[in-house]
Design an enzyme around this catalytic site. Structure first.
Site, short mmCIF file in Angstrom:
data_model
loop_
_atom_site.label_atom_id
_atom_site.label_comp_id
_atom_site.label_asym_id
_atom_site.label_seq_id
_atom_site.Cartn_x
_atom_site.Cartn_y
_atom_site.Cartn_z
N SER A 142 -10.86 -0.19 2.82
CA SER A 142 -10.14 -0.24 4.10
C SER A 142 -9.74 1.18 4.51
CB SER A 142 -8.86 -1.05 3.97
OG SER A 142 -9.14 -2.34 3.50
N GLU B 178 -5.11 4.37 5.57
CA GLU B 178 -4.82 4.02 4.18
C GLU B 178 -5.43 5.08 3.27
OE1 GLU B 178 -5.80 2.02 0.63
OE2 GLU B 178 -6.67 0.62 2.07
N ARG C 20 0.82 -1.23 0.00
CA ARG C 20 0.00 0.00 0.00
C ARG C 20 0.85 1.28 0.00
NH1 ARG C 20 -3.44 -3.44 -0.64
NH2 ARG C 20 -5.57 -3.34 0.17
N1 EPU Z 1 -11.64 -9.78 10.32
C1 EPU Z 1 -12.43 -9.83 11.44
N2 EPU Z 1 -13.37 -8.85 11.60
C2 EPU Z 1 -13.57 -7.86 10.71
C3 EPU Z 1 -12.75 -7.81 9.56
C4 EPU Z 1 -11.79 -8.80 9.39
O1 EPU Z 1 -12.29 -10.71 12.30
O2 EPU Z 1 -14.45 -7.03 10.95
C5 EPU Z 1 -10.64 -10.85 10.12
C6 EPU Z 1 -11.07 -11.81 8.99
O3 EPU Z 1 -11.89 -12.82 9.47
C7 EPU Z 1 -9.73 -12.32 8.50
C8 EPU Z 1 -8.81 -11.13 8.67
O4 EPU Z 1 -9.43 -10.28 9.66
O5 EPU Z 1 -9.27 -13.36 9.31
C9 EPU Z 1 -8.56 -10.39 7.38
O6 EPU Z 1 -9.78 -9.91 6.84
P1 EPU Z 1 -10.02 -9.81 5.24
O7 EPU Z 1 -9.70 -11.10 4.58
O8 EPU Z 1 -11.38 -9.24 5.04
O9 EPU Z 1 -8.92 -8.82 4.73
P2 EPU Z 1 -8.29 -7.46 5.31
O10 EPU Z 1 -6.89 -7.72 5.72
O11 EPU Z 1 -9.20 -6.88 6.35
C10 EPU Z 1 -7.29 -6.69 3.04
C11 EPU Z 1 -7.24 -5.42 2.25
C12 EPU Z 1 -8.55 -5.22 1.49
C13 EPU Z 1 -8.74 -6.42 0.57
C14 EPU Z 1 -8.80 -7.68 1.44
C15 EPU Z 1 -8.91 -8.92 0.59
C16 EPU Z 1 -5.78 -3.89 3.46
C17 EPU Z 1 -5.69 -2.67 4.31
N3 EPU Z 1 -7.01 -4.29 3.13
O12 EPU Z 1 -8.30 -6.52 4.03
O13 EPU Z 1 -8.40 -4.08 0.67
O14 EPU Z 1 -9.95 -6.30 -0.18
O15 EPU Z 1 -7.57 -7.78 2.20
O16 EPU Z 1 -7.67 -9.17 0.00
O17 EPU Z 1 -4.74 -4.46 3.10
C18 EPU Z 1 -8.86 -1.76 0.47
O18 EPU Z 1 -7.64 -1.59 0.47
O19 EPU Z 1 -9.66 -0.80 0.39
C19 EPU Z 1 -9.38 -3.10 0.64
C20 EPU Z 1 -10.69 -3.34 0.76
#
Ligand code: EPU
Length: 336
Positions: A235, A331, A161
């Protein structure tokens, strides 16, 4: 070139909070570049799709945007093609058009809001892929001097990012075109828990690139709010990267905390999990809110102003720091 005065940008932004720009310069064509220096814009905000900005101040003086949307084939090799895309092209439409042409590599990044020109800035990423894997060059314009600048992949200094375009010295440089090298062969990447689960549930054993795109469209529609209906910028915070020493202490307290090892010293934690566990999911602060299915996404729940969302974000930062000792970095670009 088109200049709009006292233009309402509200609908144009991710969060859909009220914001007006006094002077908005729309660059429609490369011929306009030569006129730019004579316009003596002071510190215009360079806007791509406007989707990743939070406007805390509802009035900005000057903004500039490149609106061209053409796609040009510049190299056609056996195994790949290189396309040059103008910054104003809608990101999702671009991916879908490439998939139809049999050009692969971007399918995991479907439905990310915004335009092509914004993609390199924060090195957009999702579901196991980052856009930097396909970018071979970025074409820019110094909006004060009119100088054209070409950056190679290495010169963009891509990280999670992050890229050179986030540095302060690059704030007056506008991305005009991006060169992508896309494969003619498919190498679908399905190694991400949500994607694996979707493919299992739908009994898709050997997914192709279109299957991946379709799966991710469904996953995103289910989990993330559609900015066309609920203002948001995806995010709000980056996933924090912390040393193993800090991680090991936290893991003793939070046994179910997910993590992604980065290298032998550092680990990335999901900010969404940290915020969720701290009890913020579905919380409301004035018109702003935390999404009920993904705590990393702040939303315009009910006629929010930029300040509501900003205040909520700082409340979350304070709470996460108090609870885990971790500083969450936004972000989203916050304009104050
Ligand atoms: N989780 C929770 N509660 C929540 C949200 C997440 O427990 O409310 C847990 C999920 O269960 C999982 C982990 O946190 O174990 C990661 O969650 P998720 O797979 O949804 O991915 P993320 O790390 O929260 C990142 C990117 C997203 C992208 C997703 C999918 C960043 C900052 N965000 O989110 O990017 O869509 O992975 O690859 O790296 C964006 O940048 O705008 C964005 C949406």
């Amino acid at each position: 070139m088109n200049i709009l005065y006292n233009h309402d940008l509200t609908k144009f932004t991710g969060f859909k909070t009220p914001v007006t720009v006094k002077k908005f310069v729309l660059i429609e064509h490369e011929d306009d570049f030569d006129i730019l220096p004579s316009m003596q814009l002071e510190k215009p905000l360079i806007i791509g799709g406007g989707t990743n900005y939070l406007f805390v101040n509802p009035e900005i003086n000057e903004a500039i945007s490149y609106t061209g949307t053409s796609i040009t084939l510049i190299e056609d090799a056996d195994k790949y093609s290189t396309v040059r895309v103008e910054a104003g092209k809608n990101w999702h439409e671009f991916i879908m058009e490439m998939l139809e042409k049999g050009l692969y590599g971007l399918e995991n990044l479907v439905l990310i809001p915004g335009n092509v020109g914004a993609a390199p800035v924060q090195n957009i990423g999702a579901y196991g892929r980052e856009v930097s894997e396909t970018i071979i060059a970025v074409h820019c314009l110094n909006i004060h001097s009119g100088e054209r600048i070409l950056l190679t992949h290495e010169e963009c200094m891509f990280q999670y990012r992050h890229s050179i375009f986030k540095h302060h010295e690059w704030k007056h440089v506008m991305i005009t075109h991006v060169d992508f090298r896309l494969n003619k062969f498919e190498s679908p990447m399905a190694k991400y828990p949500d994607v694996e689960e979707y493919l299992r549930d739908h009994e898709i054993e050997s997914p192709n690139s279109k299957d991946i795109a379709h799966a991710i469209i469904q996953i995103r529609n289910k989990k993330l709010p559609n900015p066309a209906f609920i203002g948001n910028a995806g995010s709000f915070f980056k996933n924090p990267i912390i040393p193993y020493s800090v991680y090991n202490n936290l893991k003793q307290i939070y046994l179910d905390m997910p993590s992604y090892p980065l290298n032998e010293h550092e680990v990335k934690l999901p900010a969404g999990w940290l915020i969720d566990k701290a009890g913020w999911k579905d919380y409301r602060h004035n018109g702003a809110g935390v999404h009920d299915r993904q705590a990393l996404v702040l939303i315009n729940a009910n006629d929010a102003i930029g300040l509501d969302i900003y205040e909520l974000s700082t409340m979350i930062q304070t709470s996460v720091q108090e609870l885990y000792g971790i500083i969450l970095e936004p972000e989203v670009n916050i304009i104050r």
